[in-house]
Each structure stands twice: as C-alpha cells, then as structure tokens.
Design an enzyme around this catalytic site. Structure first.
Site, short mmCIF file in Angstrom:
data_model
loop_
_atom_site.label_atom_id
_atom_site.label_comp_id
_atom_site.label_asym_id
_atom_site.label_seq_id
_atom_site.Cartn_x
_atom_site.Cartn_y
_atom_site.Cartn_z
CG ASN A 15 81.61 15.80 41.58
OD1 ASN A 15 82.35 14.96 41.08
ND2 ASN A 15 81.41 15.91 43.04
CD1 TRP A 16 79.01 13.24 35.73
CD2 TRP A 16 79.83 11.71 34.54
NE1 TRP A 16 78.35 13.42 34.31
CE2 TRP A 16 79.08 12.15 33.61
CE3 TRP A 16 80.53 10.66 33.96
CZ2 TRP A 16 78.72 11.95 32.34
CZ3 TRP A 16 80.37 10.22 32.63
CH2 TRP A 16 79.28 10.84 32.05
CE LYS A 17 79.48 13.80 44.43
NZ LYS A 17 78.58 13.90 45.73
CG HIS A 101 83.49 17.10 46.62
ND1 HIS A 101 82.98 16.33 47.68
CD2 HIS A 101 82.61 17.44 46.03
CE1 HIS A 101 81.53 16.01 47.42
NE2 HIS A 101 81.25 16.82 46.44
CD GLU A 103 81.39 12.93 47.92
OE1 GLU A 103 82.00 12.53 46.83
OE2 GLU A 103 80.08 13.05 47.98
CD GLU A 171 79.28 20.54 46.20
OE1 GLU A 171 78.62 20.22 45.37
OE2 GLU A 171 80.44 19.69 46.55
N GLY A 177 73.97 14.71 48.19
CA GLY A 177 73.41 13.12 48.02
C GLY A 177 72.30 12.85 48.90
CB SER A 217 70.33 17.43 47.08
OG SER A 217 70.50 16.67 47.81
N GLY A 238 75.95 16.74 41.53
CA GLY A 238 76.32 15.25 41.47
C GLY A 238 75.55 14.29 40.84
N GLY A 239 74.56 13.55 41.67
CA GLY A 239 73.85 12.59 40.97
C GLY A 239 73.09 13.02 39.89
P1 PGA Z 1 74.68 15.97 44.94
O1 PGA Z 1 76.13 15.97 44.88
O2 PGA Z 1 74.14 16.70 43.65
O3 PGA Z 1 74.45 14.37 44.30
O4 PGA Z 1 74.04 16.18 46.00
C1 PGA Z 1 76.59 17.33 44.94
C2 PGA Z 1 78.14 17.31 45.03
O5 PGA Z 1 78.89 16.51 45.71
O6 PGA Z 1 78.97 17.95 44.23
#
Ligand code: PGA
Length: 256
Positions: A15-17, A101, A103, A171, A177, A217, A238-239
């Site tokens: 997930n590149w956001k 998600h 967010e 999640e 993050g 994470s 994500g990251g």
């Molecule tokens: P993260 O994000 O791996 O950077 O913690 C995961 C996500 O939000 O899907």
C-alpha cells in the site's frame, strides 16, 4: 501453530498510500526482476496512487505483479468530484482495491456500512476488495480488540462476499507506521477469531478459503515470524513496500 498446507495462496500487498511519482517505476521494475528470478509462493500486489495504476499495469501486469487502487466510491459514476469508481480502477488495469483503510475511516469518517457499499461496488466491477479492519490502542487496552474487529468484519463485508472476491486485512491502528506490532500470540488469536467469524457466516467450505492479511509495521525483520502464523494468509505492507529491496525481502517468507 503454523500455516496449514490447505491454507489459501497468500497475498503480499503493498500500500503505497500517497507516495510515488512516475519515477517510482524503477522500484516496480526492480521488484519485477527479483520476482522473475526467484518467484515467491504468493500473489504479489502493489496499490500505488491511482495515477500510476495505468502505467504500471500496462508495463508489468501478467509478469508476477498485480496492481490495485487504495479506495473507490460506492457509486459507479456521477457527481462525486475528486472520487474514483471501481470501474475506473479496473479500466486502468487494476485487479484489486483496498477498502476501509483505517486512515480513511479516521480522516473521512468512513463507516462499516459505507465500506460494505464500496466493497459491493468493487465486486460489481470485477475487482477483489481488500477490506481493512483493526482496533485502536484504547480498544486494545480496554480488552475489546477482538469484539471490535469481529464487529467490523460482520458489518464491513458485503453480502455478496466470496473468498475469491474479498480479502480481509487485519491492521491494528496503533501498529500502522509506528514500528510496533502485536505479539505473535495476539496476531494469531485475532486471525483465529476472524476465521471463526467468516466460517460462521459463510460456512465450513468457504470460511477457510478467505485470505486474512496482517498489516501494521511489517518489515523484513519480522515478516517470516508473522507470515508463518496460522490463519495469516499474507501481509498488507505500507512503508516497507515503497522500496523494492525491502518488499522483496518480505517476500522471502514465501520462498523455499
Ligand atoms: P505500515 O502501513 O506497513 O507502514 O505500518 C500498513 C498499512 O497502513 O497498510
């Protein structure tokens, strides 16, 4: 407990956001080369910003990487300035879409009902919907994590959900993050509870076929431990998905 041989084929999803310009194609290119050289025993997906689905899918679909969106509107088209429909993602070459998600739940107040409607739209457009669920730190500290997440699973999955068309991503909000992850025991317990819920609703045949991803994470140093747990059928990353070397190191969990 570890994954059983009957478990569904895993999915490693990035997930590149809101990160990545066209120049990031070099990362996808590098990932594609690594996957071709050493194919992992899992499906690989990147959900870049919507602007990059078409160029990425045009260049690399069918070469071991699928692409998808990060959100879609519940309607097929109409007066929804700034939104994107599931059909548009499919038209751009996307095969999946992340829905609900945390967010988006937090920033846009997306409810379980709204998420179910979006997932329904994704299914209608032929996309696989990755429906996200997860508790906040306050909910975990209060001892209600499993109840909260199972409630989200019940209310966010559309009636038409099938194991081929819907993926559940667990999640924990506090793990996204932050570099923090739940213990393996806590992850396994949550995934077992979600599995139980899916089996109760969709039956003993279909319930075990749903893929339940862990996200929050995930990185090269913890991927193998998390991804080999029972009922963990992949990761939403994500990251660590932004750099080919890191994402590929996570895929090592699925290489013999
Ligand atoms: P993260 O994000 O791996 O950077 O913690 C995961 C996500 O939000 O899907």
């Amino acid at each position: 407990m570890t994954r059983s041989p009957q478990a569904p084929r895993p999915l490693a999803a990035g997930n590149w956001k809101m990160n990545g310009l066209l120049a990031a194609r070099t990362e996808v290119e590098a990932l594609g080369r690594r996957i071709a050289a050493a194919p992992p025993a899992c499906d690989v997906l990147i959900c870049p910003p919507a602007t990059l689905i078409r160029p990425f899918a045009g260049a690399w679909s069918g070469q071991g990487i699928a692409f998808g969106g990060q959100d879609c509107h519940a309607a097929a088209s109409g007066a929804h300035t700034g939104d994107i429909s599931a059909a548009m993602i499919a038209d751009a070459g996307g095969a999946y879409v992340i829905i609900g998600h945390s967010e988006r739940r937090a920033a846009y107040g997306e409810s379980d009902a709204a998420i179910a409607a979006k997932a329904e739209a994704a299914l209608s457009a032929g996309l696989v919907a990755i429906v996200c669920v997860g508790e906040t730190l306050a909910e975990r500290d209060a001892g209600s994590a499993i109840a909260v997440v199972c409630g989200q699973v019940d209310a966010s999955l559309p009636p038409a959900a099938t194991p081929d068309a819907v993926v559940v991503a667990y999640e924990p909000v506090w793990a996204i993050g932050t570099g923090r992850t739940p213990s393996s025991g806590d992850i396994a317990a949550m995934h077992a509870a979600i599995r139980e819920r899916l089996t109760a609703r969709f039956g003993a045949q279909e319930g075990p076929r749903f893929r339940i991803l862990y996200g929050g994470s995930v990185k090269p140093s913890n991927a193998a431990e998390i991804l080999h747990l029972a009922n963990v059928d992949g990761a939403l990353v994500g990251g660590a998905s932004l750099k080919a070397a890191d994402f590929d190191a996570i895929l090592d969990a699925y290489r013999g």
